[in-house]
Design an enzyme around this catalytic site. Structure first.
Site, mmCIF file in Angstrom:
data_model
loop_
_atom_site.group_PDB
_atom_site.id
_atom_site.type_symbol
_atom_site.label_atom_id
_atom_site.label_comp_id
_atom_site.label_asym_id
_atom_site.label_seq_id
_atom_site.Cartn_x
_atom_site.Cartn_y
_atom_site.Cartn_z
ATOM 1 N N ASP A 1 -19.140 9.001 14.262
ATOM 2 C CA ASP A 1 -18.082 8.252 15.206
ATOM 3 C C ASP A 1 -17.328 9.500 15.612
ATOM 4 O O ASP A 1 -16.662 10.704 15.164
ATOM 5 C CB ASP A 1 -17.133 7.775 14.104
ATOM 6 N N ASP B 1 -18.842 5.624 21.781
ATOM 7 C CA ASP B 1 -18.450 6.685 20.963
ATOM 8 C C ASP B 1 -18.888 6.647 19.267
ATOM 9 O O ASP B 1 -18.359 7.693 18.434
ATOM 10 C CB ASP B 1 -16.846 6.962 20.784
ATOM 11 N N GLU B 2 -19.860 5.944 19.044
ATOM 12 C CA GLU B 2 -20.335 5.651 17.540
ATOM 13 C C GLU B 2 -21.806 4.900 17.377
ATOM 14 O O GLU B 2 -22.200 4.245 18.259
ATOM 15 C CB GLU B 2 -19.269 5.109 16.690
#
Length: 370
Positions: free
Chosen positions: A20, A114-115
């Protein structure tokens, strides 16, 4: 029936990493503009209907969080620097990060820009040691992008995602198989995905506030209280999660919903529809795929679920358009005027891969058009 995590682990031996990025959008802005470094940065358009896409850690100290209405963020942190999101730039950085993931395993499941989950169960990298792979991935991300990432390492996706929050920012945390149930025992039940404020209140009436207390309730009682969700709660309380990492699962739909503290009439639903549309649009920015259908979901006081949908000729290109369509769909609900509703949700579906250059002008409209 599997009673414990150990029983489940006999059949499912996985090494899962959840990576993350730390305050991703805000960190990209701070990286690219030195004047923003160390400042409370809020990535959002200004306006009554706008929501926060991301907040730097300096802004989070004031209580600013993603998906929060921008007006509330401004009240909490008057000195915040608002920066309009630049999704094309974020997507370019995300592609660099995903290329790093694929150096370690082909089993990569992006959740957003983003993860992502990585199944490294059979990866030969770093001697097959998942903790070392997570550390190497994070170092490589920083060397390539100048951004920090946090990671959780665990035997399944559920535990890995919780663990990635444990030492943020720029840290990692491992939960080995033998520690799963102990790790979960004292956690608030709110850490279980899908357990929102309403379910927390219902569990509180059963004298359950921690995962350990939830583990003490028999399956039959949970199913009687929560239906099919009862089995999911029973499994998660024991750290059981059989979901595989799905590398080829493109986004099909995105939605946001909320259950009210008090049931509302249809003519009272405009504010919550606006709020959920804003949250859905903020989440939509995390995928490159293009939605073609707007969905309005309602649940009546007697738990009847209604959905209304509309697919415009041109895909919804802004938060304002999404909100306008969602409010219009309310007019297609033909129940008596005194009907009360306990939940509203706004969603986007019918996602497709973007046509080359065809929709770019609409997808990335200027801030004033949103």
């Amino acid at each position: 029936m599997l009673a414990t995590f150990q029983d489940w682990a006999v059949n499912f031996q996985r090494k899962i990493i959840h990576v993350d990025m730390d305050a991703f959008y805000a960190s990209v802005e701070q990286r690219d503009d030195p004047a923003l470094r160390g400042q409370p940065v809020v990535v959002a358009w200004r306006g009554a209907r706008s929501v926060v896409c991301a907040a730097s850690y300096e802004a989070r100290q004031y209580g600013v969080r993603s998906a929060m209405p921008a007006l509330r963020a401004e009240r909490l942190c008057p000195q915040a620097i608002f920066v309009p999101p630049d999704f094309s730039r974020y997507k370019a950085v995300s592609q660099q990060i995903r290329a790093i993931f694929r150096q370690y395993t082909p089993l990569v499941e992006p959740l957003s820009l983003d993860e992502a989950y990585l199944d490294v169960s059979h990866s030969p990298c770093c001697g097959g040691i998942a903790t070392e792979m997570a550390r190497s991935i994070r170092e490589q991300i920083f060397a390539t992008t100048g951004l920090t990432a946090s990671a959780g390492i665990a035997p399944n996706k559920f535990i890995a995602k919780i663990a990635s929050d444990w030492r943020k920012p720029n840290g990692q945390f491992v939960v080995p198989p033998g520690r799963v149930e102990a790790f979960l025992t004292d956690l608030p039940v709110a850490r279980i995905p899908g357990v929102g404020k309403v379910m927390q209140a219902r569990l509180q009436r059963l004298q359950v506030s921690t995962v350990g207390e939830l583990r003490g309730l028999p399956l039959a009682q949970l199913e009687a209280e929560f239906g099919s969700w009862g089995r999911r709660l029973h499994e998660r309380a024991r750290g059981i999660d059989e979901r595989a990492v799905e590398p080829f699962s493109p986004v099909q739909s995105i939605s946001s919903e909320d259950t009210f503290a008090e049931d509302l009439r249809l003519d009272q639903l405009e504010p919550p529809i606006i709020e959920q549309a804003a949250r859905t649009w903020a989440a939509r920015g995390k995928t490159e795929r293009v939605p073609h259908t707007v969905v309005l979901k309602l649940k009546t006081a007697d738990f009847r679920i209604l959905t209304r949908s509309f697919s415009p000729e041109t895909p919804p290109a802004s938060q304002a358009v999404l909100t306008e369509i969602a409010l219009a769909l309310r007019e297609r609900v033909n129940l008596p005027a005194d009907t009360r509703y306990r939940l509203v949700g706004v969603g986007l579906s019918g996602f497709q891969d973007p046509a080359p250059m065809a929709l770019q002008g609409e997808l990335f409209a200027s801030p004033g058009e949103r």
